[in-house]
Design an enzyme around this catalytic site. Structure first.
Site, PDB file in Angstrom:
ATOM      1  N   HIS A 101      -2.413   3.809   9.508  1.00 50.54           N
ATOM      2  CA  HIS A 101      -2.297   4.054   8.069  1.00 50.54           C
ATOM      3  C   HIS A 101      -2.536   2.776   7.257  1.00 50.54           C
ATOM      4  O   HIS A 101      -3.185   2.796   6.213  1.00 50.54           O
ATOM      5  CB  HIS A 101      -0.909   4.636   7.786  1.00 50.54           C
ATOM      6  CG  HIS A 101      -0.553   4.699   6.339  1.00 50.54           C
ATOM      7  ND1 HIS A 101       0.368   3.869   5.769  1.00 50.54           N
ATOM      8  CD2 HIS A 101      -1.025   5.485   5.334  1.00 50.54           C
ATOM      9  CE1 HIS A 101       0.472   4.147   4.482  1.00 50.54           C
ATOM     10  NE2 HIS A 101      -0.367   5.113   4.191  1.00 50.54           N
TER      11      HIS A 101
ATOM     12  N   GLU B 233      -6.110   2.235   7.028  1.00 50.60           N
ATOM     13  CA  GLU B 233      -6.699   3.177   6.063  1.00 50.60           C
ATOM     14  C   GLU B 233      -6.664   2.573   4.641  1.00 50.60           C
ATOM     15  O   GLU B 233      -7.648   2.634   3.903  1.00 50.60           O
ATOM     16  CB  GLU B 233      -5.932   4.497   6.112  1.00 50.60           C
ATOM     17  CG  GLU B 233      -6.398   5.519   5.102  1.00 50.60           C
ATOM     18  CD  GLU B 233      -5.231   6.201   4.436  1.00 50.60           C
ATOM     19  OE1 GLU B 233      -5.135   6.124   3.188  1.00 50.60           O
ATOM     20  OE2 GLU B 233      -4.404   6.811   5.157  1.00 50.60           O
ATOM     21  N   HIS B 234      -5.534   1.972   4.287  1.00 46.75           N
ATOM     22  CA  HIS B 234      -5.460   1.298   2.980  1.00 46.75           C
ATOM     23  C   HIS B 234      -6.455   0.140   2.902  1.00 46.75           C
ATOM     24  O   HIS B 234      -7.135  -0.041   1.888  1.00 46.75           O
ATOM     25  CB  HIS B 234      -4.056   0.736   2.756  1.00 46.75           C
ATOM     26  CG  HIS B 234      -3.058   1.727   2.267  1.00 46.75           C
ATOM     27  ND1 HIS B 234      -2.306   1.519   1.141  1.00 46.75           N
ATOM     28  CD2 HIS B 234      -2.686   2.938   2.746  1.00 46.75           C
ATOM     29  CE1 HIS B 234      -1.496   2.553   0.948  1.00 46.75           C
ATOM     30  NE2 HIS B 234      -1.706   3.425   1.919  1.00 46.75           N
TER      31      HIS B 234
ATOM     32  N   GLU C  68       5.283   2.309  -0.465  1.00 43.57           N
ATOM     33  CA  GLU C  68       4.956   3.709  -0.190  1.00 43.57           C
ATOM     34  C   GLU C  68       6.025   4.321   0.715  1.00 43.57           C
ATOM     35  O   GLU C  68       6.503   5.424   0.478  1.00 43.57           O
ATOM     36  CB  GLU C  68       3.577   3.819   0.471  1.00 43.57           C
ATOM     37  CG  GLU C  68       3.209   5.254   0.811  1.00 43.57           C
ATOM     38  CD  GLU C  68       1.808   5.396   1.394  1.00 43.57           C
ATOM     39  OE1 GLU C  68       1.069   4.396   1.426  1.00 43.57           O
ATOM     40  OE2 GLU C  68       1.469   6.509   1.830  1.00 43.57           O
TER      41      GLU C  68
END
Lengths: 435, 447
Positions: free
Chosen positions: B69, B72-73, B149
């Site tokens: 993840h 992904e950012h 997040e």
């Protein structure tokens, strides 16, 4: 990212040069509707919206219209809740009933192969709901359960506190679903009365998209809506944003704080509205590439998301934003928001920012017309905003017509850093409450 | 935005909708191993361009949870040809939208734009498949964003923390027990080298699926794909995705998560369950029905009728099943008790209802209604080409192929009530389950 606000605005749904052919029809019974024929898939998306929504709650009956909305699918005509659900499932139709501050919406979709039966069932739900005692108790318990959860939801606490400060006793000042106390006190009679206040023919807007022609739609509309009363409760009075500048802190135990902020806003009927719309896109409205996202997230890593909104309610306007961050960094986040608010008011935007925002907004609009249900929702929103069907062809021109001078004049007018009210929920460090 | 998909979230009657194409579907493989799927829908001049990588959080090395993840950012940070943030700015300048999401089994990037911008999207997406450039500073700032997040989406949400506990308990050996976003202490330690190592290994044409859906012609899409993705060099020696599997489960597990922020206690029972396998989707199809039968709609499902209508034990019940998954998936039941009803009573009522269901079987009329709804969902699905693109992407990164996707609606229509009872007997075995209670404080709502 979930929606941060309860009052959503329809501005985003202004279409421009979409390749849809909108027919304006009037049913034999006299109800207007917009239609887009799309025969390639054998179903119809039907969107109905009743203006007024939960703001038409009678005094002392907060939450009655929301409770009533939840009961529309819980039994009608000869059918109790279970029989109604079984009938709907056997047809594979769907009816969604939603209510908000300004409207009650019905989103229906049904197959061509059993359209008549599906339409009859929808008519029953709207015209002959039973509001059986056991159904009232069941849905009341569901509503109370969700109201209970809101009491420990920081986003909800921020929003409720902010709206109370901004709108006081006006319906906008309280949550549309009511409180634990107000919902507990509602009776079946209140529910029956709530239906009569909001579900009436003089406030309904209709759009249909799909496998149906004008004649069949006219008959369908009369079938579904013909049995409703002519009129309901009068619309609420207009109000205005009354929160004073300052910071409110609501103590809440969580590693993160959430802040809601804003001040008075601008409506769709204001000649400066399109400039404001573009400004908001640049400032905090366009996702990743807004100024606030850049300053707060990309440069400083303070948050996962920050966004601003132009709220164009039927009875009040506002410019709002929401952000969350860990408690030790909320003070810095608020300072950045204040600085950016002051900067756009003082310095305006650049020609490059304006050009980019125009390209984005005008390019994005046709992408919204991407399915029967989304198009039906757009068409109903246009009707409620008072636009003609031809607006589809002129909307982008209005965006293009905004000049840099105009945008910067409007920025100085609408961004008022000294008027900002913040509501912070959490345990923010170094954030001073002003009262 | 940089969303995390939680494919096994077990709330609110999650029905895995069956797959069928809007219009023609074309499948092709480039010489470097990249799979290409084109789905035509000419109703609007729009295209969805997606690249799905066959890697997700369940493919992370030990101690590096969250790296899929995190990467992904970081994929939005720039390449040797693009400035940080440039890709999103170009998409937006063209009126489009873009985003990405990370799941246990896949990571996907997509743009939605006017159909004539497809080549530009491919050029940029191909550029970042092999030539990502990361500065230490960008990595440090983005790690803060991800910790925010996690704070927003997990640590501030008791329900999310509860699901994390449930999954960790259900999967004792398989990495599905690790949250997609990662454990906080491990995220905090992730660095640039971790991201680049993961990137270089898994972000390669032979580990990717291109899905293009909308107002396009397959031949033109293939030509563009050959031009932009064709020259990319595959990763050599990429082995099959073999993860640690679950051992036999011999004892039912229980947990209680107490959090003062919980206003409404509830319970979830989660069972290990078979997923769709290539050429073998029948059990999964029967489980789709089982979820609908038990918890599809309040008024007509088995749990809804018993607990919400015939008695007032619950204010909400649902069942969920994640059919599309590379490895063993899960089947879940949720009961939210009514005011004044304890979780103990709610669970006992749920168990009694399940036991009675195993005796009496599926109501044939209910079964027929569900079958009709599944058939109709194929018609409604034709209205959303993005959703269909999503189905192909998920399936093709979860061990299935195009033929499986196309067969799925027929497999679903062929399910019988007997099939449903057979999978119910197999899956609803408490020894393969975790029962979790979410409560306000220790004991409260539980007695």
């Amino acid at each position: 990212m979930k929606h941060l606000l309860l009052v959503l605005f329809c501005l985003i749904a202004l279409p421009a040069r979409a390749e849809v052919e909108i027919q304006e029809i009037t049913s034999p019974g006299g109800i207007d509707a917009w239609l887009v024929e799309e025969h390639s898939i054998p179903f119809v998306a039907l969107e109905l919206r009743f203006r007024g929504g939960a703001s038409l709650d009678a005094p002392g009956k907060r939450g009655a219209i929301n409770l009533m909305t939840g009961l529309l699918e819980e039994g009608a005509g000869e059918m109790d809740a279970r029989a109604f659900a079984e009938a709907r499932e056997a047809l594979a139709a769907s009816y969604r009933f939603n209510v908000g501050d300004d409207s009650l919406s019905v989103s229906a979709r049904f197959l061509t192969e059993n359209r008549d039966a599906a339409v009859d069932l929808l008519r029953l739900a709207l015209v002959e709901p039973r509001f059986d005692a056991d159904a009232v108790e069941r849905v009341r318990a569901q509503v109370m359960s969700s109201l209970k959860s809101r009491e420990t939801d920081p986003d909800a606490i921020a929003s409720d506190t902010f709206n109370r400060l901004a709108y006081g006793d006006h319906p906008y000042g309280s949550y549309y679903a009511g409180t634990l106390d107000s919902v507990a006190a509602l009776t079946r009679d209140d529910v029956v009365a709530a239906k009569a206040r909001v579900l009436a023919r003089d406030r309904v807007y209709v759009a249909a998209v799909g496998d149906i022609d004008a004649e069949a739609l006219g008959a369908l509309i009369d079938e579904v809506l013909g049995g409703l009363p002519d009129t309901g409760a009068p619309m609420p009075q207009d109000t205005s944003f009354a929160a004073t500048p300052g910071v409110t802190v609501v103590e809440f135990g969580s590693p993160q704080s959430v802040a809601m902020f804003g001040h008075d806003g601008i409506g769709i009927d204001d000649p400066d509205f399109f400039a404001a719309f573009i400004l908001n896109t640049i400032f905090g409205g366009s996702g990743f590439n807004s100024r606030l996202m850049d300053e707060v997230r990309e440069k400083r890593g303070l948050t996962y998301g920050i966004r601003t909104y132009l709220i164009d309610g039927d009875h009040a306007k506002a410019m709002l934003g929401m952000v969350s961050t860990v408690n030790p960094r909320m003070a810095e986040t608020i300072a950045v928001v204040r600085d950016e608010w002051a900067r756009i008011a003082r310095d305006g935007i650049t020609a490059e920012e304006l050009a980019k925002a125009k390209t984005y907004l005008t390019g994005a609009y046709p992408l919204r017309f991407d399915g029967n249900a989304p198009i039906a929702r757009i068409l109903v929103g246009m009707q409620m905003d008072g636009y003609p069907t031809s607006y589809v062809a002129t909307r982008n021109d209005r965006i293009e017509a905004v000049t840099l001078d105009e945008a910067n004049r409007v920025a100085a007018r609408i961004y008022r850093p000294d008027e900002l009210r913040f509501v912070v929920v959490g345990q923010p460090e170094g954030v001073e409450a002003t009262e | 935005m940089r969303l995390i998909l939680m494919p096994l979230v077990l709330v609110a009657g999650l029905l895995t909708t069956p797959a069928q194409a809007a219009g023609e579907v074309t499948d092709y493989t480039l010489d470097n191993g990249m799979e290409v799927v084109v789905i035509e829908d000419h109703r609007a001049p729009v295209v969805v361009h997606m690249v799905w990588y066959r890697t997700g959080s369940a493919d992370e090395p030990p101690r590096k949870s969250g790296i899929a993840h995190f990467l992904e950012h970081l994929m939005f940070k720039g390449t040797d040809n693009m400035e940080p943030g440039e890709l999103s700015r170009v998409v937006e300048a063209n009126g489009g939208s873009d985003n990405a999401f990370t799941s246990s089994d896949y990571t996907a990037y997509y743009q939605r734009v006017a159909a004539d911008r497809l080549g530009l999207m491919m050029r940029m997406e191909a550029d970042r498949m092999r030539d990502l450039v990361l500065s230490e500073e960008d990595v440090a700032t983005e790690r803060d964003v991800i910790l925010e997040e996690r704070a927003t989406r997990t640590d501030s949400e008791p329900a999310a923390l509860f699901r994390e506990e449930l999954r960790a308990a259900l999967y004792r050996n398989h990495p599905y027990g690790t949250p997609n976003i990662g454990w906080r202490h491990e995220i905090a330690a992730l660095d640039r080298d971790d991201a680049l190592a993961f990137y270089r290994r898994y972000y390669a044409p032979n580990n990717a699926v291109l899905v293009v859906a909308g107002d396009v012609e397959p031949e033109a899409v293939l030509a563009l794909a050959r031009e932009h993705y064709g020259p990319l060099v595959p990763t050599e020696g990429l082995e099959a995705r073999v993860r640690p599997q679950e051992p036999p489960s011999r004892a039912p597990l229980r947990l209680t998560y107490a959090d003062p922020r919980v206003a409404q206690p509830y319970l979830i029972r989660s069972y290990l369950a078979p997923e769709r396998d290539s050429g073998d989707q029948e059990k999964a199809a029967a489980l789709v029905y089982l979820a609908e039968v038990l918890g599809g709609s309040g008024a007509t499902s088995v749990l809804g009728r018993a607990l919400e209508y015939d008695s007032q034990i619950a204010v909400h019940t649902s069942a969920g099943y994640g059919a599309t998954s590379l490895d063993t998936t899960s089947f879940g039941l949720v009961v939210v008790p009514a005011d004044g009803v304890s979780l103990d009573e709610a669970e006992a009522a749920m168990d009694a209802t399940l036991a009675e269901f195993m005796e009496t079987g599926v109501d044939p009329e209910q079964f027929a209604r569900i079958q009709m709804q599944i058939r109709a969902s194929e018609i409604y699905a034709l209205d959303d080409v993005g959703d269909i693109a999503d189905r192909y992407g998920r399936a093709l990164t979860s061990g299935l192929n195009v033929a499986d996707v196309e067969a799925w609606p027929e497999v679903l229509q062929a399910v019988t009530p007997e099939d449903v009872m057979a999978v119910a007997a197999e899956v609803l075995d408490e020894r393969r389950s975790v029962t979790g209670w979410l409560v306000t404080e220790d004991g409260e709502g539980a007695q």
